[in-house]
Design a protein around this motif. Structure first.
Motif, PDB file in Angstrom:
ATOM      1  N   ALA A   1       0.954  -2.969  -3.990  1.00  0.00           N
ATOM      2  CA  ALA A   1      -0.611  -3.279  -4.001  1.00  0.00           C
ATOM      3  C   ALA A   1      -1.354  -1.954  -4.176  1.00  0.00           C
ATOM      4  O   ALA A   1      -1.964  -1.481  -3.176  1.00  0.00           O
ATOM      5  CB  ALA A   1      -1.035  -3.943  -2.617  1.00  0.00           C
ATOM      6  N   ARG A   2      -0.972  -1.310  -5.320  1.00  0.00           N
ATOM      7  CA  ARG A   2      -1.773  -0.028  -5.593  1.00  0.00           C
ATOM      8  C   ARG A   2      -3.276   0.017  -5.783  1.00  0.00           C
ATOM      9  O   ARG A   2      -3.970   0.508  -5.364  1.00  0.00           O
ATOM     10  CB  ARG A   2      -1.217   0.292  -6.973  1.00  0.00           C
ATOM     11  N   ASP A   3      -3.913  -1.338  -6.196  1.00  0.00           N
ATOM     12  CA  ASP A   3      -5.184  -1.630  -6.071  1.00  0.00           C
ATOM     13  C   ASP A   3      -5.717  -1.371  -4.825  1.00  0.00           C
ATOM     14  O   ASP A   3      -6.952  -1.047  -4.522  1.00  0.00           O
ATOM     15  CB  ASP A   3      -5.552  -2.846  -6.884  1.00  0.00           C
ATOM     16  N   ARG A   4      -5.017  -2.153  -3.852  1.00  0.00           N
ATOM     17  CA  ARG A   4      -5.648  -2.252  -2.492  1.00  0.00           C
ATOM     18  C   ARG A   4      -5.398  -0.808  -1.868  1.00  0.00           C
ATOM     19  O   ARG A   4      -6.513  -0.166  -1.280  1.00  0.00           O
ATOM     20  CB  ARG A   4      -4.897  -3.241  -1.720  1.00  0.00           C
ATOM     21  N   ALA A   5      -4.463  -0.160  -2.165  1.00  0.00           N
ATOM     22  CA  ALA A   5      -4.233   1.145  -1.503  1.00  0.00           C
ATOM     23  C   ALA A   5      -5.397   2.138  -2.330  1.00  0.00           C
ATOM     24  O   ALA A   5      -5.915   3.126  -1.498  1.00  0.00           O
ATOM     25  CB  ALA A   5      -3.061   1.909  -1.788  1.00  0.00           C
TER      26      ALA A   5
END
Length: 409
Positions: free
Chosen positions: A315-319
């Motif tokens: 979940a790079r977008d959430r991070a």
């Protein structure tokens, strides 16, 4: 210096304590289970192969099969109505051991296949449905006790056999020429119906006890069974079963069709009562009560745990959103932007540009840094975190070195 012997360890006595207390109930439970298994095995084994000419059990009929074979009578065992109808040709004896389990279609097909061929049909303890097909006009009466009875009839087979173990169901008929043997209360438990037209007679036995292995050698049981089933040289021994594919009926009711109509309304009332009870009890639970955590978790461990979860889920977008949001929240009070507008690009970006105006090229990538898209890979995510940290450090450093007016001026 005096020494004392160490005390006996308490855990050993504690470990033996529960076993000592529960040993009695566990042994009783084990004895109950073993007794149930033994009794179940004995009871199930007693009826294993009932009336099967291949079975040597007490209720089997292997002794009778061997006796028939010694007198030149061949025995063919069948388990479906189609096999019985195909094998019961002219000059054969058809024995149906349990006619009551046959469906109306099976009874009709079997009777149609044998009604016009000479021979004999023997039915063991038939009820109303088999009698309606094979012996119209015969009525079944309440059963009597099975005991040794005299023949009390003129049937040659019965007179030669003498007393035999009979009883069970009793039959009544007005047919002329019928042989009524081994009666109880004037009603016979062996009934032979002649069929002059086709040459196939029908024999009804109210009980099958005389065919069992452990009764065959008693009184005249063997003689009567041999004469009734050995009239012809070929015997069809039909063992009906509910597993016969032809026993399936298309009009069998479903699960809800087996439930009486009154129980449906009762079940509906019980369901409604359960629902209203659940609603009534749920209202008494009240609002949720916040409680303190039993253990205080350091913020660093919480952050690291969240980061590992993001990493496992890719979940790079959430991070990235979390990192940018935290940076914007911390930068807003440093550059004079209210917390309500900390995440608005129109309010935050000009203020950041103003604070970085003295740094050449520092504000070129601010829109992409603070409000840009998600990183393409983990390396880009780490680079984004470094850039955000550098941006925040530079603004904090400027705020520390900025000239402040003296309060007395």
């Amino acid at each position: 210096m005096t020494t004392t012997a160490p005390a006996a360890p308490a855990p050993a006595r504690t470990a033996r304590g529960p076993w000592t207390r529960s040993r009695g109930p566990l042994l009783a439970l084990l004895l109950l289970v073993v007794s149930g298994v033994v009794l179940g095995a004995l009871q199930s084994g007693e009826q294993h192969g009932r009336l099967d000419p291949r079975s040597s059990d007490r209720t089997g009929s292997r002794a009778l099969s061997q006796l028939l074979s010694a007198h030149g009578v061949s025995t063919q065992v069948v388990t479906t109505s189609e096999e019985a109808a195909a094998a019961a040709g002219p000059g054969t004896t058809l024995l149906v051991t349990d006619p009551d389990v046959l469906t109306p279609d099976q009874l009709t097909g079997l009777h149609t296949a044998t009604s016009h061929t000479p021979g004999r049909t023997v039915l063991l303890a038939p009820g109303a449905a088999p009698l309606e097909t094979f012996a119209p006009g015969v009525r079944v009466k309440s059963p009597a006790g099975v005991s040794v009875r005299p023949p009390a009839c003129a049937l040659p087979e019965a007179r030669r056999a003498g007393s035999a173990l009979l009883g069970g169901l009793r039959y009544v008929t007005d047919a002329t020429g019928a042989d009524r043997c081994y009666p109880d209360g004037g009603r016979p438990s062996l009934l032979r119906l002649p069929a002059p037209g086709s040459g196939r007679d029908t024999v009804l036995l109210g009980s099958a006890d005389l065919l069992y292995n452990h009764h065959l050698a008693e009184h005249g049981n063997a003689s009567l069974a041999l004469q009734l089933l050995g009239t012809h040289k070929h015997l069809i021994w039909y063992l009906p079963s509910v597993s016969d594919p032809s026993s399936a009926q298309d009009d069998q009711p479903g699960f809800f069709g087996l439930i009486p109509s009154g129980w449906r309304w009762a079940l509906l009332q019980l369901v409604l009562a359960a629902v209203f009870t659940a609603l009534w009890r749920a209202r008494r639970l009240g609002p949720l009560v916040a409680e303190k955590l039993p253990v205080t978790v350091p913020a660093a461990e919480t952050t690291e745990g969240h980061a590992r979860l993001y990493e496992q889920a890719n979940a790079r977008d959430r991070a990235a959103d979390v990192l940018r949001s935290a940076t914007r929240t911390r930068l807003a009070p440093l550059i004079g932007v209210s917390s309500a507008h900390a995440h608005s690009a129109d309010a935050l970006l000009p203020a950041v540009h103003a604070h970085l105006a003295s740094v050449p090229g520092a504000g070129a990538d601010l829109p992409a840094l603070l409000f840009g898209p998600a990183p393409a890979d983990d390396k880009a995510l780490v680079h984004l975190a470094d850039q955000l940290d550098a941006l925040e450090s530079s603004i904090v450093s400027q705020e520390r070195h900025a000239p402040r007016e003296h309060p007395d001026r």
